[in-house]
Design an enzyme around this catalytic site. Structure first.
Site, short mmCIF file in Angstrom:
data_model
loop_
_atom_site.label_atom_id
_atom_site.label_comp_id
_atom_site.label_asym_id
_atom_site.label_seq_id
_atom_site.Cartn_x
_atom_site.Cartn_y
_atom_site.Cartn_z
NE ARG A 179 -33.20 -10.00 75.40
CZ ARG A 179 -31.94 -9.96 75.86
NH1 ARG A 179 -31.24 -8.85 75.80
NH2 ARG A 179 -31.41 -11.05 76.36
N GLY A 201 -19.75 52.09 49.12
CA GLY A 201 -19.60 51.63 47.73
C GLY A 201 -20.22 50.26 47.51
CE LYS A 230 -15.22 46.84 48.25
NZ LYS A 230 -14.28 47.38 47.24
CG LEU A 269 -14.77 56.56 53.66
CD1 LEU A 269 -14.16 57.20 52.41
CD2 LEU A 269 -15.89 57.45 54.20
CB ALA A 270 -18.58 50.78 54.62
NE ARG A 315 -13.03 46.51 40.63
CZ ARG A 315 -11.89 47.10 41.00
NH1 ARG A 315 -10.75 46.59 40.64
NH2 ARG A 315 -11.92 48.19 41.74
CB ALA A 356 -27.85 -6.54 74.67
CD GLU A 400 -7.49 60.06 43.61
OE1 GLU A 400 -7.88 58.91 43.39
OE2 GLU A 400 -6.79 60.35 44.60
C1 UD1 Z 1 -9.25 56.36 46.78
C2 UD1 Z 1 -8.39 57.62 46.86
C3 UD1 Z 1 -7.02 57.33 46.29
C4 UD1 Z 1 -6.37 56.17 47.01
C5 UD1 Z 1 -7.29 54.94 46.99
C6 UD1 Z 1 -6.74 53.88 47.87
C7 UD1 Z 1 -10.00 59.45 46.59
C8 UD1 Z 1 -10.51 60.48 45.67
N1 UD1 Z 1 -9.03 58.66 46.11
O1 UD1 Z 1 -9.41 56.09 45.41
O2 UD1 Z 1 -6.19 58.48 46.42
O3 UD1 Z 1 -5.14 55.86 46.40
O4 UD1 Z 1 -8.60 55.29 47.48
O5 UD1 Z 1 -7.50 52.71 47.73
O6 UD1 Z 1 -10.41 59.38 47.72
N2 UD1 Z 1 -16.77 55.33 49.11
C9 UD1 Z 1 -17.93 55.73 49.74
N3 UD1 Z 1 -18.69 56.70 49.16
C10 UD1 Z 1 -18.36 57.29 47.98
C11 UD1 Z 1 -17.18 56.86 47.35
C12 UD1 Z 1 -16.40 55.90 47.94
O7 UD1 Z 1 -18.27 55.24 50.80
O8 UD1 Z 1 -19.11 58.14 47.54
C13 UD1 Z 1 -15.95 54.29 49.74
C14 UD1 Z 1 -15.82 53.06 48.89
O9 UD1 Z 1 -16.83 52.14 49.19
C15 UD1 Z 1 -14.44 52.54 49.28
C16 UD1 Z 1 -13.66 53.80 49.64
O10 UD1 Z 1 -14.64 54.80 49.89
O11 UD1 Z 1 -14.50 51.72 50.41
C17 UD1 Z 1 -12.70 54.25 48.57
O12 UD1 Z 1 -13.44 54.56 47.40
P1 UD1 Z 1 -12.93 54.20 45.96
O13 UD1 Z 1 -13.95 54.64 44.99
O14 UD1 Z 1 -12.48 52.80 45.90
O15 UD1 Z 1 -11.68 55.19 45.83
P2 UD1 Z 1 -10.51 55.05 44.80
O16 UD1 Z 1 -10.94 55.61 43.51
O17 UD1 Z 1 -9.95 53.70 44.84
#
Ligand code: UD1
Ligand code: CA
Length: 465
Positions: free
Chosen positions: A442, A13, A24, A10-11, A17, A425, A156
């Site tokens: 030279r 987001g 990121k 998952l990447a 921050r 030189a 959550e």
């Molecule tokens: C998530 C978990 C939580 C866990 C935490 C650990 C869920 C609902 N919750 O929460 O239980 O303790 O991670 O860090 O899964 N991302 C996407 N697409 C999206 C949403 C997120 O790719 O639509 C990616 C984000 O970029 C990130 C990762 O998924 O790399 C986690 O997402 P994030 O929103 O940080 O989840 P948390 O709310 O922290």
């Protein structure tokens, strides 16, 4: 029997921050983008395919990692972690093994930890196995709610009851699922929760309802599962990675005077009894032999360095090969294509490029050697320059064995200097020099007796007026 393994990372987001124009997961930990780091972990487990889910900055992520053989999936809108995994279903069509879910912003995971997770998942026959951690302060994380037959629920923070919030075992966001089963569970998810998102964590409850087993494995070192959200955590993770790499080298016999201030890339190899001072940066595919000394401020990138080599302060070396017992620097610049055969001395303010230099030849001060081949035992005097470029083309300088070049010489390439010859030189050498000759180029010196004294008198008279 081992089932096949695929990985989703998952990447998508944004990483608000980080306050950054770049996504990121492209920020570096241990000298490489976090996402590459996570990809490498997946590869180490032989996961295939490896499927990053990208969204924010998707094109930049794709182009940065284009050579890593990945199956990218774009999640246009970030509707939640559950939705993110759902997006990969078409890419994983026909795959029916275990599915490892990783996060692109959790770069410190160890291969051994994931191997344990995989072993646990396969041994218990669970539908879902999540990697968990014990946190002194679990605020913000999903909590693991265990029941008599394994994990019942992940809740959550924002949806939890006060009692559930007391639980200190948290969800790290790393899981193993079974494909295609997990996609069936995902289809049943809704977003009726505090954040209005499709939660991947809800797969746990769905699996339980289907009568499946859900397992959790507690990670031994919670630091491994640290997620990076801002630049403070980025630096912390980098520091942890550095300590891991440096500890490895120390245990293999390398002395690091100050490991906290020594920067060694993950692919660098170093022989025993080599001594590395603080502020050294060893990068890329660099190999360093035994009993070398690397002094402060040295930057080495993609070099092969022999044994007993001394790199003195401030030297910069790239894509070069350094034979045994060479001394380089201080403040020397060895650019790509430099090859030192061995026992060479390259001194201060010497720059080399595409220069192949034979055994025991030396250039001790203030010199440029580019597009040149030097034989053995050549001595290059201070201030020598190979003039290799006429503004259009580059030309070769060849200097054969045992040549002695006097200081402040320019070689106007292409030119060949025969073996055993001597260059006076201050010469500007435009034509080949035969072996064993003396070449001086030279203008001859003229002395005019008394001229300076007369000139001084003339000047003082004019100023009296
Ligand atoms: C998530 C978990 C939580 C866990 C935490 C650990 C869920 C609902 N919750 O929460 O239980 O303790 O991670 O860090 O899964 N991302 C996407 N697409 C999206 C949403 C997120 O790719 O639509 C990616 C984000 O970029 C990130 C990762 O998924 O790399 C986690 O997402 P994030 O929103 O940080 O989840 P948390 O709310 O922290
Ligand atoms: Ca998070």
């Amino acid at each position: 029997m081992n089932r096949q393994l695929a990985a989703v990372i998952l990447a998508a987001g944004q990483g608000t921050r980080m306050k950054s124009d770049i996504p990121k997961v492209l920020h570096a930990v241990g000298g490489r983008p976090m996402l590459s780091q996570v990809v490498q972990i997946a590869r180490a487990l032989d996961a295939r395919p490896v499927v990053p889910v990208i969204g924010h900055g998707a094109e930049l992520v794709r182009s940065t990692l284009h050579s890593e053989g990945l199956t990218f999936v774009v999640q246009d809108q970030q509707l939640g972690t559950g939705h993110a995994l759902q997006c990969t279903e078409p890419a994983l069509k026909g795959f029916s093994g275990d599915l490892l879910l990783l996060c692109g912003d959790v770069p410190l995971l160890r291969e051994a930890t994931l191997r344990s997770l995989l072993a646990h998942h396969q041994k218990t026959g669970a539908s879902v196995t999540t990697l968990t951690a014990e946190m002194a302060d679990p605020t913000g994380y999903g909590r693991i709610i265990r029941g008599p037959s394994g994990v019942e629920l992940i809740v959550e923070e924002k949806d939890a009851t006060d009692a559930q919030r007391q639980v200190r075992e948290i969800n790290t966001g790393i899981y193993l699922f079974r494909a295609p089963q997990v996609f069936a569970f995902l289809r049943r998810l809704d977003n009726r929760n505090a954040q209005g998102e499709y939660y991947l964590t809800d797969v746990v409850a769905a699996a339980r309802q289907a009568g499946e087993r859900v397992e959790a494995l507690l990670v031994a070192d919670a630091q491994e599962t640290m997620g990076i959200n801002d630049r403070v955590q980025l630096a912390e993770a980098d520091c942890i990675m550095r300590r891991r790499i440096n500890t490895f080298h120390q245990r293999a016999g390398v002395t690091l005077v100050d490991p906290a201030a020594t920067y060694i890339g993950q692919e660098v190899a170093i022989g025993p009894d080599t001594l590395v001072h603080p502020g050294a940066h060893l990068r890329g595919r660099t190999t360093i032999g035994r009993a070398c000394e690397i002094e402060p401020g040295v930057v080495v990138t993609d070099c092969t360095i022999g044994d007993r080599v001394h790199l003195k302060p401030g030297s910069v070396l790239s894509e070069s090969t350094i034979g045994n017992a060479c001394a380089v620097g201080p403040m020397a610049h060895l650019r790509p294509g430099t090859v030192l055969a061995g026992n060479n001395k390259i001194g201060n303010f010497v720059e080399t490029k595409k220069a192949v230099i034979g055994e025991k030849s030396q250039a001790s001060h203030l010199t440029y050697i580019g597009d040149a081949t030097l034989g053995k035992n050549v001595n290059i005097g201070c201030g020598t320059i190979t003039c290799n470029y006429d503004g259009v083309n580059k030309y070769q300088t060849t200097i054969e064995d045992d040549v002695f070049v006097g200081s402040d010489t320019q070689f106007i390439a292409p030119v060949t200097i025969g073996r055993g010859s001597l260059i006076g030189a201050g010469s500007t050498i435009t034509r080949d020099v035969p072996p064993n000759a003396l070449a001086i180029a030279r203008s001859e010196q003229k002395n005019i007796e008394g001229w300076a004294e007369k000139n001084r008198k003339k000047k003082s008279k004019t100023s009296e007026k």
